[in-house]
Design an enzyme around this catalytic site. Structure first.
Site, mmCIF file in Angstrom:
data_model
loop_
_atom_site.group_PDB
_atom_site.id
_atom_site.type_symbol
_atom_site.label_atom_id
_atom_site.label_comp_id
_atom_site.label_asym_id
_atom_site.label_seq_id
_atom_site.Cartn_x
_atom_site.Cartn_y
_atom_site.Cartn_z
ATOM 1 N N MET A 129 0.811 -1.209 0.000
ATOM 2 C CA MET A 129 0.000 0.000 0.000
ATOM 3 C C MET A 129 0.848 1.265 0.000
ATOM 4 O O MET A 129 0.482 2.275 -0.598
ATOM 5 C CB MET A 129 -0.950 0.005 1.200
ATOM 6 C CG MET A 129 -2.003 1.090 1.120
ATOM 7 S SD MET A 129 -3.287 0.947 2.391
ATOM 8 C CE MET A 129 -4.258 -0.418 1.719
ATOM 9 N N GLU A 130 1.993 1.207 0.668
ATOM 10 C CA GLU A 130 2.832 2.404 0.747
ATOM 11 C C GLU A 130 3.523 2.734 -0.573
ATOM 12 O O GLU A 130 3.499 3.886 -1.012
ATOM 13 C CB GLU A 130 3.883 2.237 1.847
ATOM 14 C CG GLU A 130 3.335 2.259 3.256
ATOM 15 C CD GLU A 130 2.821 3.627 3.669
ATOM 16 O OE1 GLU A 130 3.105 4.613 2.974
ATOM 17 O OE2 GLU A 130 2.126 3.699 4.696
ATOM 18 N N THR A 131 4.158 1.748 -1.178
ATOM 19 C CA THR A 131 4.982 2.056 -2.367
ATOM 20 C C THR A 131 4.849 1.023 -3.489
ATOM 21 O O THR A 131 5.708 0.969 -4.363
ATOM 22 C CB THR A 131 6.477 2.138 -1.990
ATOM 23 O OG1 THR A 131 6.928 0.845 -1.548
ATOM 24 C CG2 THR A 131 6.724 3.171 -0.897
#
Length: 271
Positions: A129-131
């Site tokens: 989800m972050e990167t």
């Protein structure tokens, strides 16, 4: 990721932010546009030098209008339903890719779970989800955005502490200043740690002597698990709404849709 993230401020961090507030005041007057930025930076450099901080990485930095624009419109990134959020940030292709990592990185993930008590699907959900599993970590120096946000009146003390922390990372050689790049909001690495959180929770899990959240998959995932453990993650406990670990999501990101999205993304990976 946007900076609703990375947690409530606990006692130790409160002290750091109070100290940063003093430093921010000493550095110069905050502003709401770029007109006073250059003067603020020079004042900050003088104050930082008195505190033993090397401000070399700040040479040539400019006021970052882009990060201010993002900061003012964060709510838009966290709008809509959980399903709409997942469609943007954790589509079916990400679930499939994470399931692949569950198999290909099984040994690493087990060692991380054994050490920190955090389930494999949880660290994979955050990573995705972050990167996008490290594909979108960003290539923009953290120093301009952090200095801009430290100067900006909205959260000057908070980001002065983050700027201090980023300079400490570079000064102590944990990461070379030239390598301290992110997606544009001052966060580092494949799961987007604020600099102060790097200093608190980053670990050298691959044993090469460095806490490398930019290139080392082992360090990235283990550090993420260490962050969660440090914020009260109960080993093996549930992480959906109403379960024992759901509250810990709030220390990763304060947006309700993000918390519910992470829990559901992890559930889909596990299932």
């Amino acid at each position: 990721m946007a900076l609703l993230a990375k947690g409530k401020v606990f006692a130790a961090t409160v002290l750091a932010v109070v100290a940063a507030a003093t430093g921010a005041q000493a550095a110069g007057k905050c502003g709401k546009d770029g007109s006073g930025f250059t003067a603020w930076v020079e004042a900050y450099k003088s104050d930082a030098a008195r505190r033993g901080i090397d401000t070399g990485p700040l040479a040539g930095i400019k006021y970052d209008t882009g990060v201010i624009r993002i900061d003012r419109s964060q709510h838009k990134a966290f709008s809509g339903s959980v399903e709409q959020f997942l469609a943007r940030r954790a589509p079916a292709s990400y679930v499939s890719k994470a399931k692949g990592y569950m198999k290909s990185q099984a040994g690493l993930l087990k060692r991380i779970e054994d050490r920190y008590g955090v389930q494999p699907e949880v660290v994979l959900a955050i990573w995705g989800m972050e990167t996008g599993f490290g594909a979108n970590s960003g290539n923009k120096s953290v120093f301009g955005p952090l200095a801009t946000l430290a100067y900006d009146c909205r959260r000057s003390a908070f980001f002065t502490n983050e700027l201090d922390s980023a300079l400490e990372i570079a000064q102590k050689g944990y990461i070379a200043a030239s390598q301290m790049k992110g997606a544009g909001f001052g966060e580092l690495g494949q799961t987007q740690f604020l600099p102060s959180k790097y200093l608190q929770y980053a670990v050298d899990f691959d044993g090469d002597g460095r806490r490398d959240l930019i290139h080392s998959r082992a360090d990235v995932l283990a550090s993420t698990a260490n962050f969660l453990k440090g914020h009260g993650w109960v080993a093996g406990g549930g992480y959906g709404p109403g379960e024992v670990n759901f509250r810990v999501w709030n220390d990763w990101n304060r947006a309700s849709v993000y918390q519910k999205g992470l829990a559901e993304f992890a559930r889909r990976i596990a299932n």
